[in-house]
Motif scaffolding. Sequence first.
Motif, short mmCIF file in Angstrom:
data_model
loop_
_atom_site.label_atom_id
_atom_site.label_comp_id
_atom_site.label_asym_id
_atom_site.label_seq_id
_atom_site.Cartn_x
_atom_site.Cartn_y
_atom_site.Cartn_z
N GLU A 53 0.82 -1.22 0.00
CA GLU A 53 0.00 0.00 0.00
C GLU A 53 0.85 1.27 0.00
O GLU A 53 0.42 2.31 -0.47
N GLU A 58 -3.26 6.85 -4.81
CA GLU A 58 -4.68 6.68 -5.09
C GLU A 58 -5.34 8.05 -5.18
O GLU A 58 -5.13 8.89 -4.34
N PHE A 60 -9.21 10.01 -6.42
CA PHE A 60 -10.62 9.85 -6.77
C PHE A 60 -10.99 11.01 -7.68
O PHE A 60 -10.86 12.17 -7.30
N VAL A 78 -11.77 5.69 -9.54
CA VAL A 78 -10.52 5.49 -8.81
C VAL A 78 -9.36 5.42 -9.79
O VAL A 78 -9.39 4.64 -10.76
N LEU A 80 -5.46 4.54 -9.73
CA LEU A 80 -4.48 3.90 -8.86
C LEU A 80 -3.17 3.78 -9.63
O LEU A 80 -3.15 3.29 -10.75
N GLU A 98 -16.05 2.29 -2.99
CA GLU A 98 -15.37 1.17 -2.33
C GLU A 98 -15.20 -0.03 -3.25
O GLU A 98 -14.15 -0.66 -3.28
N ASN A 100 -15.12 0.12 -6.51
CA ASN A 100 -14.15 0.52 -7.52
C ASN A 100 -12.72 0.45 -6.98
O ASN A 100 -11.80 0.10 -7.72
N ARG A 101 -12.53 0.77 -5.71
CA ARG A 101 -11.19 0.67 -5.10
C ARG A 101 -10.72 -0.78 -5.09
O ARG A 101 -9.56 -1.07 -5.42
N ARG A 105 -7.58 -2.33 -7.43
CA ARG A 105 -6.44 -3.06 -6.86
C ARG A 105 -6.29 -4.43 -7.50
O ARG A 105 -5.19 -4.90 -7.74
#
Length: 161
Positions: A53, A58, A60, A78, A80, A98, A100-101, A105
């Motif tokens: 992490e 990240e 938005f 998102v 990333l 959430e 989409n996060r 990943r």
Amino acid sequence: MSSSVIYCLSNLLSWKPWIPGKQLQFLKPWTAGILTQRVLTKDSSSELLELNEKELDEQFVRGHGPGGQATNKTNNCVVLKHVPSGIVVKCHQTRSMEVNRIRARRILRGKVDLFYKGESSDIFKQKEESERKKQEKRKKAKDNLEKKKHFKEIQNSEIKD
């Protein structure tokens, strides 16, 4: 791509995953219970490289595409970035930030794995296998079409005679 995982009731009255090839064991035949749960097979591969992490940026941002005001005024897209490799993933598949996060990943994990492992990556092998299956399917369909044409030609020549 998803598949089903079968859970069975074990002797300890708890649900455990059933491994294909092993015999199902229940307490009594009439109390046998089986649950199925949808599992994504893309995520089941533990061979992929883990993401740290601390190495991720990240953001938005506002989404785009169909959906009008609901899409254009919410920051649920998102973006990333994996800093060491420079790979950037943008995910706006759902309205939920959430979800989409999580999906971003998952996608980034596959791309980073492909970036570092190259042709030995599981993702690369899966893509090659699916492409090979598609080609076999196309070839089989083409052969069937040729057989049908040949059969019709034979029928037409028999009718004329």
